[in-house]
Design an enzyme around this catalytic site. Sequence first.
Site, mmCIF file in Angstrom:
data_model
loop_
_atom_site.group_PDB
_atom_site.id
_atom_site.type_symbol
_atom_site.label_atom_id
_atom_site.label_comp_id
_atom_site.label_asym_id
_atom_site.label_seq_id
_atom_site.Cartn_x
_atom_site.Cartn_y
_atom_site.Cartn_z
ATOM 1 N N ARG A 1 43.040 43.639 38.450
ATOM 2 C CA ARG A 1 44.429 43.527 38.871
ATOM 3 C C ARG A 1 45.153 44.709 38.247
ATOM 4 O O ARG A 1 44.683 45.266 37.254
ATOM 5 C CB ARG A 1 45.057 42.209 38.391
ATOM 6 C CG ARG A 1 44.644 40.991 39.188
ATOM 7 C CD ARG A 1 45.228 40.987 40.596
ATOM 8 N NE ARG A 1 44.855 39.792 41.353
ATOM 9 C CZ ARG A 1 43.789 39.690 42.139
ATOM 10 N NH1 ARG A 1 42.959 40.720 42.288
ATOM 11 N NH2 ARG A 1 43.527 38.577 42.786
ATOM 12 N N GLU B 1 51.933 46.951 43.106
ATOM 13 C CA GLU B 1 51.396 47.162 44.466
ATOM 14 C C GLU B 1 52.036 46.256 45.524
ATOM 15 O O GLU B 1 52.032 46.583 46.711
ATOM 16 C CB GLU B 1 49.871 46.977 44.484
ATOM 17 C CG GLU B 1 49.415 45.541 44.251
ATOM 18 C CD GLU B 1 47.895 45.382 44.296
ATOM 19 O OE1 GLU B 1 47.193 46.150 43.625
ATOM 20 O OE2 GLU B 1 47.423 44.472 45.007
ATOM 21 N N HIS C 1 43.590 48.412 47.062
ATOM 22 C CA HIS C 1 43.062 47.050 46.898
ATOM 23 C C HIS C 1 42.035 46.726 48.000
ATOM 24 O O HIS C 1 42.202 45.781 48.769
ATOM 25 C CB HIS C 1 44.207 46.027 46.899
ATOM 26 C CG HIS C 1 43.878 44.807 46.084
ATOM 27 N ND1 HIS C 1 44.750 44.230 45.210
ATOM 28 C CD2 HIS C 1 42.758 44.059 46.010
ATOM 29 C CE1 HIS C 1 44.198 43.175 44.644
ATOM 30 N NE2 HIS C 1 42.977 43.047 45.115
HETATM 31 P P1 NAD Z 1 35.235 35.768 36.794
HETATM 32 O O1 NAD Z 1 36.121 34.619 36.478
HETATM 33 O O2 NAD Z 1 33.845 35.519 37.257
HETATM 34 O O3 NAD Z 1 35.126 36.726 35.509
HETATM 35 C C1 NAD Z 1 36.210 37.066 34.702
HETATM 36 C C2 NAD Z 1 35.669 37.271 33.290
HETATM 37 O O4 NAD Z 1 36.716 37.786 32.494
HETATM 38 C C3 NAD Z 1 35.186 35.958 32.658
HETATM 39 O O5 NAD Z 1 33.851 36.118 32.173
HETATM 40 C C4 NAD Z 1 36.166 35.734 31.512
HETATM 41 O O6 NAD Z 1 35.587 35.075 30.414
HETATM 42 C C5 NAD Z 1 36.578 37.163 31.211
HETATM 43 N N1 NAD Z 1 37.823 37.289 30.460
HETATM 44 C C6 NAD Z 1 38.894 36.455 30.473
HETATM 45 N N2 NAD Z 1 39.824 36.913 29.620
HETATM 46 C C7 NAD Z 1 39.325 38.046 29.080
HETATM 47 C C8 NAD Z 1 39.810 38.966 28.106
HETATM 48 N N3 NAD Z 1 41.013 38.802 27.544
HETATM 49 N N4 NAD Z 1 39.033 40.002 27.774
HETATM 50 C C9 NAD Z 1 37.813 40.166 28.322
HETATM 51 N N5 NAD Z 1 37.295 39.328 29.240
HETATM 52 C C10 NAD Z 1 38.048 38.287 29.609
HETATM 53 O O7 NAD Z 1 36.050 36.668 37.826
HETATM 54 P P2 NAD Z 1 35.480 37.761 38.823
HETATM 55 O O8 NAD Z 1 35.184 37.122 40.123
HETATM 56 O O9 NAD Z 1 34.428 38.560 38.124
HETATM 57 O O10 NAD Z 1 36.790 38.658 39.042
HETATM 58 C C11 NAD Z 1 37.257 39.524 38.012
HETATM 59 C C12 NAD Z 1 38.578 40.149 38.420
HETATM 60 O O11 NAD Z 1 38.447 40.899 39.631
HETATM 61 C C13 NAD Z 1 39.704 39.143 38.685
HETATM 62 O O12 NAD Z 1 40.870 39.619 38.065
HETATM 63 C C14 NAD Z 1 39.958 39.209 40.159
HETATM 64 O O13 NAD Z 1 41.263 38.914 40.467
HETATM 65 C C15 NAD Z 1 39.598 40.655 40.450
HETATM 66 N N6 NAD Z 1 39.197 40.872 41.847
HETATM 67 C C16 NAD Z 1 39.592 42.019 42.468
HETATM 68 C C17 NAD Z 1 39.214 42.261 43.794
HETATM 69 C C18 NAD Z 1 39.577 43.534 44.525
HETATM 70 O O14 NAD Z 1 39.478 43.579 45.763
HETATM 71 N N7 NAD Z 1 39.984 44.601 43.848
HETATM 72 C C19 NAD Z 1 38.459 41.299 44.463
HETATM 73 C C20 NAD Z 1 38.053 40.145 43.782
HETATM 74 C C21 NAD Z 1 38.432 39.945 42.469
#
Ligand code: NAD
Length: 339
Positions: A235, A264, A296
């Site tokens: 994000r 954004e 995005h």
């Molecule tokens: P997920 O929940 O599988 O993984 C997130 C990880 O972050 C978890 O392992 C959690 O323990 C960890 N985490 C939480 N707080 C943290 C911190 N302070 N420091 C370090 N790690 C921390 O989620 P995901 O499916 O892997 O998605 C990750 C990110 O990608 C999300 O923010 C999601 O919104 C974003 N995303 C972006 C797009 C895009 O098109 N750009 C698409 C999908 C997801």
Amino acid sequence: MRIAIFGTRKYDRQFLTQANAAYGFDLDFLDVALSPTSAQLARGFDVACIFVNDIANRQVLEMLAEGGVGLVALRCAGYNNVDLVAAETLGLAVVRMPGYSPHAVSEFTIGLLLALDRKIHRAWSRVRENNFALDGLVGRNLHGRVAGVVGTGQIGGLVARSLRAGFGCEVLASDPVVDEALVAIGVRYVEREDLLREADIITLHCPLTPETRHLIDGSVLATARPDLVLVNTSRGAPIDSAALIEALKARRLGGVALDVYEQEAGIFFDDLSSEIIDDDILQRLLTFPNVLMTGHQAFLTEEALTAIAETTLESIRAYSAGEPLCHQLRHQATRPGAG
Ligand code: NAD
């Protein structure tokens, strides 16, 4: 079930319509994003289906509930734009679409990193002008560099694996939850401060929470490795964009690849090529030769869009049948890290 689908783009329409052949719901595609001014459009609908930049704050949720909506269905993983406390108070159920295709986002992340590091985007625009000179296109190998992965959930875990097992990077990781399978291939979990100081490459895959907002700020950028390469497909707000510009101007950064940007909303997902954009920070970011930005787009594969459409409609079916909702978000059950 009458479903108001906010912020619809051509690809949403296509994949949701295809998936709806198995459900026969009444889908109403709306171009506008959900906001206090558009929420009344959902009056009389059972479900409001929304995406990353729709606004689902208390005011909007009150309007939805008052108009008869009972379910807010996010067709994305992140839910930082939804006031879950308000939703619960109003008796609105909220579902999301977790892990619809971590491969889509992780592969895009590696693509951005390679394009930035090897200047592929700049080479392409040169070659199109019949300029085949290579000066200014010197890159660096990934092999042997220290990559720091912040958040090793579904997406970050795949990125860490690819960088370690595929490219031979030394991989440092920061996550409150340790993935032992990553440790087994040589990924080293360290304190976040150590990762931010020691990594040559930092890639962000944590959710946006109060704790991760401006995780990369001026002080981190001041103490990071010289020529740090920063990649963000999570994000926007984990990076302080104003501080990023200062670090870029001070020539402290090797390169920055961003698929997301903290302001954004209202800009991304729209064709503004004939408009004047008021956001000076975004416009300044786009002027640096070592910044690569996309709007995005990391999720945008056929596989991910199919999974998003099918799972969203399946959640709505379960809701209409009064069945338990697999992907329901509840404020109390929210893991601090859930994205
Ligand atoms: P997920 O929940 O599988 O993984 C997130 C990880 O972050 C978890 O392992 C959690 O323990 C960890 N985490 C939480 N707080 C943290 C911190 N302070 N420091 C370090 N790690 C921390 O989620 P995901 O499916 O892997 O998605 C990750 C990110 O990608 C999300 O923010 C999601 O919104 C974003 N995303 C972006 C797009 C895009 O098109 N750009 C698409 C999908 C997801």
